[in-house]
Design an enzyme around this catalytic site. Structure first.
Site, PDB file in Angstrom:
ATOM      1  N   GLU A 103      11.457   0.855   3.384  1.00  0.00           N
ATOM      2  CA  GLU A 103      11.801   0.096   2.180  1.00  0.00           C
ATOM      3  C   GLU A 103      13.114   0.615   1.613  1.00  0.00           C
ATOM      4  O   GLU A 103      13.469   1.777   1.810  1.00  0.00           O
ATOM      5  CB  GLU A 103      10.716   0.314   1.114  1.00  0.00           C
ATOM      6  CG  GLU A 103       9.617  -0.725   1.097  1.00  0.00           C
ATOM      7  CD  GLU A 103      10.009  -1.989   0.329  1.00  0.00           C
ATOM      8  OE1 GLU A 103      11.221  -2.222   0.119  1.00  0.00           O
ATOM      9  OE2 GLU A 103       9.101  -2.735  -0.055  1.00  0.00           O
ATOM     10  N   ASP A 107       9.727   0.002  -6.809  1.00  0.00           N
ATOM     11  CA  ASP A 107       9.856  -0.156  -8.252  1.00  0.00           C
ATOM     12  C   ASP A 107       8.437  -0.146  -8.829  1.00  0.00           C
ATOM     13  O   ASP A 107       7.863   0.920  -9.049  1.00  0.00           O
ATOM     14  CB  ASP A 107      10.612  -1.466  -8.495  1.00  0.00           C
ATOM     15  CG  ASP A 107      10.912  -1.743  -9.949  1.00  0.00           C
ATOM     16  OD1 ASP A 107      10.741  -0.858 -10.779  1.00  0.00           O
ATOM     17  OD2 ASP A 107      11.329  -2.869 -10.272  1.00  0.00           O
TER      18      ASP A 107
HETATM   19  P1  IMP Z   1       8.385  -3.737  -6.486  1.00  0.00           P
HETATM   20  O1  IMP Z   1       7.425  -4.718  -5.875  1.00  0.00           O
HETATM   21  O2  IMP Z   1       8.425  -3.881  -7.988  1.00  0.00           O
HETATM   22  O3  IMP Z   1       8.173  -2.312  -6.059  1.00  0.00           O
HETATM   23  O4  IMP Z   1       9.844  -4.190  -6.064  1.00  0.00           O
HETATM   24  C1  IMP Z   1      10.303  -4.050  -4.784  1.00  0.00           C
HETATM   25  C2  IMP Z   1      11.530  -4.897  -4.520  1.00  0.00           C
HETATM   26  O5  IMP Z   1      12.204  -5.331  -5.727  1.00  0.00           O
HETATM   27  C3  IMP Z   1      12.541  -4.077  -3.775  1.00  0.00           C
HETATM   28  O6  IMP Z   1      12.314  -4.135  -2.383  1.00  0.00           O
HETATM   29  C4  IMP Z   1      13.854  -4.700  -4.204  1.00  0.00           C
HETATM   30  O7  IMP Z   1      14.171  -5.791  -3.384  1.00  0.00           O
HETATM   31  C5  IMP Z   1      13.592  -5.193  -5.620  1.00  0.00           C
HETATM   32  N1  IMP Z   1      14.057  -4.213  -6.633  1.00  0.00           N
HETATM   33  C6  IMP Z   1      13.301  -3.382  -7.368  1.00  0.00           C
HETATM   34  N2  IMP Z   1      14.043  -2.619  -8.185  1.00  0.00           N
HETATM   35  C7  IMP Z   1      15.322  -2.992  -7.960  1.00  0.00           C
HETATM   36  C8  IMP Z   1      16.590  -2.535  -8.492  1.00  0.00           C
HETATM   37  O8  IMP Z   1      16.701  -1.648  -9.358  1.00  0.00           O
HETATM   38  N3  IMP Z   1      17.703  -3.160  -7.995  1.00  0.00           N
HETATM   39  C9  IMP Z   1      17.650  -4.145  -7.058  1.00  0.00           C
HETATM   40  N4  IMP Z   1      16.490  -4.578  -6.529  1.00  0.00           N
HETATM   41  C10 IMP Z   1      15.338  -4.001  -6.972  1.00  0.00           C
END
Ligand code: IMP
Length: 184
Positions: A103, A107
């Protein structure tokens, strides 16, 4: 693209290209040690993990296959939509194989937990996760991540594969996007 080219769009530079590739080289050493003699299949999560997979894989001494999946999570915004679906699935069977999901960033962890659950159902011999970046303060679910490049603050970051509205993915370092850029 260099940090200097977009310095005005960033409120902070978090990591230089050398810091990122140096850390990935260390992680590649860990992966080499852990996967010696195993049947390693890297599953990169598109689009963000392209840079991480490319740099990590080139530092490995272990043979590996590289495959890709795409999951929808974010639209063009800076907060998670919470709606996940597979946009591109694997083209190989991972049953009985040693899978390492790579990954760009974790986030909330929602994307990863969805993906891990889905891949576990395909009965790999093992399944581990490597991420270049992780935001511990944003975690909404508990996912086991074996290899972490850097823990970072809970800010919206761009570069090294990570975008805002399709831009900044080709930036070679990582920086915090100035909220003024997205009207935050
Ligand atoms: P999660 O499901 O919230 O963990 O988000 C995962 C996905 O969101 C990552 O693979 C990124 O594509 C996008 N993402 C999360 N945080 C950021 C950030 O700070 N900048 C850009 N993309 C992000």
């Amino acid at each position: 693209m260099e940090i200097a080219d977009v310095r005005g769009d960033l409120s902070q530079v978090l990591f230089t290209p050398d810091e990122i590739t140096g850390r990935l080289r260390e992680l590649a050493g860990d992966v080499d040690r852990d996967y010696a003699g195993k049947d390693l299949v890297i599953v990169g999560v598109l689009n963000g993990a392209v840079m991480t997979v490319a740099d990590l894989a080139r530092d490995l001494k272990t043979h590996c296959e590289m495959h890709w999946m795409a999951i929808s999570s974010y639209g063009d915004g800076v907060t998670s939509s919470g709606v996940l679906r597979i946009l591109k699935d694997l083209t190989v069977d991972i049953e009985g194989r040693d899978v390492l999901v790579v990954e760009d960033i974790i986030d909330t962890g929602l994307t990863l937990s969805y993906l891990v659950q889905n891949l576990r159902g395909r009965q790999p011999a093992s399944l581990e996760v490597l991420t270049a970046f992780r935001k511990p303060a944003a975690a909404k679910c508990d996912v086991d991540v074996k290899y972490v490049g850097f823990d970072i603050p809970n800010d919206f970051v761009v570069g090294y594969g990570l975008d805002y509205a399709g831009k900044y993915r080709n930036l070679n370092g990582l920086g915090v996007l100035d909220p003024a850029v997205y009207g935050g």
